[in-house]
Design a protein around this motif. Structure first.
Motif, mmCIF file in Angstrom:
data_model
loop_
_atom_site.group_PDB
_atom_site.id
_atom_site.type_symbol
_atom_site.label_atom_id
_atom_site.label_comp_id
_atom_site.label_asym_id
_atom_site.label_seq_id
_atom_site.Cartn_x
_atom_site.Cartn_y
_atom_site.Cartn_z
ATOM 1 N N ILE A 65 -2.564 8.370 3.409
ATOM 2 C CA ILE A 65 -2.470 6.898 3.399
ATOM 3 C C ILE A 65 -1.007 6.473 3.313
ATOM 4 O O ILE A 65 -0.552 5.568 4.007
ATOM 5 C CB ILE A 65 -3.276 6.321 2.208
ATOM 6 N N LEU A 115 0.845 -1.200 0.000
ATOM 7 C CA LEU A 115 0.000 0.000 0.000
ATOM 8 C C LEU A 115 0.883 1.253 0.000
ATOM 9 O O LEU A 115 0.632 2.202 -0.744
ATOM 10 C CB LEU A 115 -0.891 -0.014 1.246
ATOM 11 N N LEU A 146 -4.586 10.632 -0.178
ATOM 12 C CA LEU A 146 -3.681 9.551 -0.593
ATOM 13 C C LEU A 146 -2.323 9.736 0.094
ATOM 14 O O LEU A 146 -1.697 8.765 0.542
ATOM 15 C CB LEU A 146 -3.519 9.577 -2.111
ATOM 16 N N LEU A 148 2.600 1.422 -3.396
ATOM 17 C CA LEU A 148 1.618 1.705 -4.458
ATOM 18 C C LEU A 148 1.272 3.185 -4.476
ATOM 19 O O LEU A 148 1.392 3.855 -5.512
ATOM 20 C CB LEU A 148 0.369 0.860 -4.205
ATOM 21 N N SER A 205 -5.913 13.534 -3.501
ATOM 22 C CA SER A 205 -4.471 13.294 -3.556
ATOM 23 C C SER A 205 -3.857 13.536 -2.190
ATOM 24 O O SER A 205 -2.938 12.810 -1.777
ATOM 25 C CB SER A 205 -3.802 14.204 -4.579
#
Lengths: 452, 484
Positions: B333, B185, B330, B188, B327
């Motif tokens: 994350i 993750l 993200l 990625l 974004s």
């Protein structure tokens, strides 16, 4: 909003095309597009500027930013959403369940149809729920048993290595590293060539014999099986470590895979370039973690301590040359993809993850594989001959007390008819441990077994 | 890459990434929320969203609002008047309290104040993003250090992943081991959004560094120059009643729109500033009663304005801002997964030791507490802030103080809880799930059902519900696993 949807669709196509050109073991693409070709590559490259231009024409600067933002988010979502196909290196329980249903595993046939993909996932998930597929099934007696059809006493002491050409002619190694052709009819040993350096491991393939010599200089030799002439000679470079001892090897068309049981590791040699690489050094699956059991008793050293099975000793290549099976004498059996070892973009962590525990086995005295990828193993713990095929059904083919002393096994082509035969090398029964002192000899024996 | 270089890079990546990750997570999270600052303001003050159809700004409304602005200025408050826009359809008569913008909302058609109290609003997150609520130089210093650390972490991460950058671009293995899954993750998200993260990180760092340079060497003002504050305190401002509508008309002619533009006192004049969303580069063009036209200026007058345009994206449309916000999430994350990976690898390294000292164990607990307070505590405090703006405050406290205190108090409590309890993450997840899932209910109960901005409320509620459901699924996963 419309532009963002257009851009996300374009990025989806670009990402799918990108996934499609990855090698199969890396692919995460549920929609199998036609195999990657130049057209797809150009389309992928063309779509990038096209989408950028479209974005700019439709929305100006906003469009350019939208183009940049949609790329990672679409990729991220795709990677999370796309069903993860069964990794070829990892026999996922769904796959195992599927295999138990059909002896032949079809390659993942994925079409550009979400219906088929969903059907596959649903059925695989359904099958994955069956508990039987998850566990190792116990060994069961085969309906038709194998038979020992002949036994020959061998005149010379042999090392624990037997191998046979695809036509069934077996070869053996002497304890001094000498290479012998073995006559399966009477167990007669013929020296192949006197001038060969001492050999420590041997395998016979359609390209001839491949042998490893460690003295005077470690090298991989390709030997003509009929004359014993050295056809090719490849050095190891720096791929061996201190204490290395190559115990087994397998050769594909352009790579040689070797296992080192002295300092546990894989060695991969490129036959064209001669480049040798040492991989997975010290990986746990390359070492034994259990005592070696023979005839129900732990095998002890001279000091009376239990012996472990040592390090990785058996290495077999399946018929498709995509998989290597390897194990230590005490098991378990592991499987790894040949591409995992040859793909230079993979790191050690991924390689270790790809070493898949394939099945628990008892202590083994030998292992061989047939053209239909059935593994034959000699269980020295219980004195059995075991078979484990692609259907993952474990069969006990034969029990015989002589099998407690098995040292090596090899395939033999049947001399009469198409029936397959195995040759098993057994060590001389130790006088102190002998069950039947009358049969105690100082010579090794060769058992010929006819498979059902 | 040699194993030695790899281990050095990894060491740098982990030990720069983890401490900086705490601040970077805050920056990414608050930055994402700051993309929708006016919308958050409206959600927290539902009375200002009016009823459909939204009334347009009228001349009389503007005159009345101008009168109120003049009152404020004469009373010594340095206020400014922001004009209604589709994103925030009311006048905002705001002043800066040192951290956030406060002040009444005025109806666009009448200029009369709308009911509702001051709330921290969207600018709270903008402030948190721009200087972390720290005293002036320290906020900037921390952000510059964290931004530089982000760039260093991105570069070391890229170097570590360089060989597998393209082959593993879309690699995510949901069935892999826990650490591998988190790493997938992390990689990625990190590899896919590397260019964006780099640009956002670099532009943010440059902006803060510029601020620091300005603080270190303030621009020299010639003698006789009066700052805005000095000017307003000198004498009461005299503004003719029709100045504002006249300027608004001139602005309309000059820029095509004045929505989101604002009136502010400069010297003895009142100026109409151009909306921030007019150009890519931020240009604070202003019209005054004496200068009702301004000559065309280059699109990007300074590097600062270019970087500001690149980082703030005020000019961007709604969809682009949504994607910018996503974004940023993200980025959260990526940073969150990186912190979890750090935690796991530290745990693994402890697991290999035969004896673990108390210091090592408490250090590990400290890392876990920091991670929990960052990844769960911040969203928890944010949701609590959203809730507190809709619920009555305790009578002993001013509402604004209570709401901000609740935010920071809950965040601090989350850290404290994580320090003393091993199961803090589970409890905080449960609380987050409750608050997230309950937001829609709270929203429907505490605002008029019919509103002029139904999409705004549904979007915020949906996001909160998403957080709630995600937390709930994480909580229920072990139970689900056990049952299967």
């Amino acid at each position: 909003m419309i532009l963002s949807l257009i851009l996300m669709s374009l990025w989806t196509i670009i990402w799918l095309l990108y996934l499609n050109q990855l090698p199969a073991h890396r692919r995460r693409n549920p929609c199998r597009l036609p195999p990657a070709n130049a057209l797809q590559k150009y389309l992928r490259l063309l779509l990038l500027p096209c989408s950028l231009t479209t974005a700019y024409l439709l929305n100006g600067l906003d469009g350019l930013f939208l183009w940049a933002f949609t790329a990672p988010l679409t990729g991220f979502l795709l990677a999370l959403i796309l069903p993860y196909p069964q990794h070829p290196n990892r026999p996922h329980r769904r796959e195992l369940a599927k295999r138990s249903q059909s002896p032949q595993i079809p390659a993942m046939q994925i079409r550009l149809s979400s219906l088929l993909t969903s059907a596959f996932i649903v059925s695989a998930a359904f099958l994955g729920l069956s508990p039987a597929a998850r566990a190792d099934r116990p060994w069961q007696d085969a309906h038709v048993q194998a038979q020992i059809t002949a036994e020959h006493e061998l005149s010379l002491p042999l090392a624990t290595s037997l191998s046979s050409l695809p036509d069934g002619s077996p070869f053996a190694l002497g304890v001094t590293g000498k290479l012998y052709r073995l006559d399966p009819v009477d167990g007669h040993l013929t020296t192949l060539m006197d001038e060969l350096p001492p050999i420590t491991a041997l395998t016979a393939t359609a390209q001839g014999l491949w042998a490893v010599t460690q003295a005077p200089k470690p090298a991989l030799l390709n030997i003509a099986p009929d004359t014993g002439v050295i056809l090719n000679h490849i050095g190891f470079g720096s791929a061996l470590a201190v204490g290395s001892h190559i115990s087994a090897l397998q050769v594909t068309d352009n790579k040689a895979f070797l296992v080192d049981d002295g300092a546990p590791a894989f060695v991969v040699i490129d036959l064209q370039s001669g480049h040798a690489e040492r991989l997975l050094e010290g990986a746990p699956s390359l070492s034994s973690h259990a005592p070696l059991i023979r005839h129900g008793q732990p095998v002890t050293t001279a000091q009376g301590q239990s012996r472990t099975g040592g390090n990785v000793h058996f290495l077999l290549l399946d018929h498709s040359k995509n998989w290597l099976f390897y194990q230590t004498p005490t098991g378990p059996l592991y499987r790894i993809g040949t591409t995992i070892l040859t793909d230079s973009s993979l790191g050690p962590a991924e390689r270790i993850e790809a070493m898949t525990n394939w099945r628990r086995t008892p202590s083994l005295g030998g292992m061989a594989i047939t053209r239909d990828d059935t593994l034959y193993m000699v269980d020295i713990d219980h004195g059995d001959l075991l078979a484990f095929g692609a259907d993952r059904l474990p069969w006990r083919l034969l029990h015989d007390d002589r099998l407690y002393d098995a040292q090596a096994i090899s395939l033999l082509k049947g001399r009469t008819g198409a029936q397959e035969k195995l040759a098993i090398l057994t060590e001389p029964t130790a006088p102190t441990n002998g069950v039947n002192p009358a049969s105690t000899t100082n010579h090794q024996h060769l058992l010929e077994i006819t498979l059902p | 890459m040699s194993p030695r270089l790899r281990s050095i890079l990894r060491l740098f990546h982990r030990w720069i990434g983890f401490p900086a990750g705490v601040f970077l997570f805050i920056l990414c999270f608050t930055g994402s929320l700051a993309c929708f600052s006016p919308e958050i303001q409206d959600w927290m003050q539902p009375s200002t969203t009016l009823h459909a159809p939204l009334p347009p700004m009228t001349s009389s409304g503007l005159t009345e609002a101008g009168r109120r602005l003049k009152e404020q200025l004469n009373a010594g408050h340095f206020a400014f008047l922001r004009l209604p826009s589709p994103r925030d359809p009311v006048f905002r008569l705001w002043h800066y309290d040192g951290h956030i913008f406060l002040g009444p909302a005025l109806a666009p058609d009448t200029g009369l104040p709308l009911p509702g109290r001051d709330v921290p609003g969207g600018t709270f997150f903008v402030t948190l993003h721009s200087h972390l609520y720290l005293p002036t130089p320290w906020g900037q210093v921390v952000i510059v250090v964290a931004g530089t650390a982000l760039l260093a972490t991105l570069l070391t991460g890229l170097w570590l992943q360089l060989r597998r950058f393209l082959p593993d671009l879309l690699l995510f293995r949901p069935h892999a081991a826990r650490q591998r899954r988190w790493l997938d993750l992390h990689l990625l998200g990190g590899t896919l959004s590397l260019p964006i993260l780099f640009i956002i990180g670099l532009s943010g760092t440059v902006l803060q560094a510029q601020k620091l340079f300005q603080l270190a060497s303030p621009p020299h003002h010639p003698s006789g120059h009066a700052s805005r504050h000095q000017a307003q305190s000198a004498a009461p401002l005299s503004i003719p009643a029709d100045t504002l509508p006249t300027l608004a008309r001139a602005g309309q002619q000059q820029w095509g729109t004045v929505a989101e533009g604002f009136f502010m006192q400069t010297g003895h004049d009142l100026s109409l500033y151009a909306p921030d969303n007019l150009h890519f580069c931020l240009q604070r063009q202003a019209l005054t009663a004496t200068h009702t036209t301004i000559p065309a200026r280059p699109l990007c007058p300074t590097l600062h304005s270019l970087v500001l345009g690149l980082h703030n994206l005020r000019w961007a449309g709604l969809t682009t801002r949504w994607f910018y916000c996503l974004s940023g999430l993200l980025g959260c994350i990526i940073i969150g997964s990186g912190m979890i990976l750090f935690l796991q690898s530290e745990q693994n390294s402890l697991a290999h030791l035969s004896t673990v000292s108390i210091a090592q164990r408490s250090l590990q607990q400290g890392y876990a507490a920091l991670t929990t307070a960052t990844i769960l505590g911040l969203p928890l405090a944010t949701l609590a802030l959203f809730w507190s703006t809709r619920l009555p405050a305790p009578s002993a406290l001013p509402p604004l103080l209570w709401e901000e205190g609740l935010f920071f108090g809950l965040w601090g409590l989350s850290l404290l809880h994580a320090c003393v309890s091993r199961h803090a993450a589970t409890w905080q997840l449960a609380l987050l799930a409750t608050l997230g899932a309950g937001t829609t209910g709270l929203d429907l109960l505490t605002r008029p059902f019919h509103t002029g901005r139904p999409l705004l409320f549904s979007a915020v509620d949906a996001l909160a519900t998403c957080i709630g459901i995600t937390c709930l699924s994480v909580l229920l996963r072990p139970i689900h696993k056990r049952s299967t």
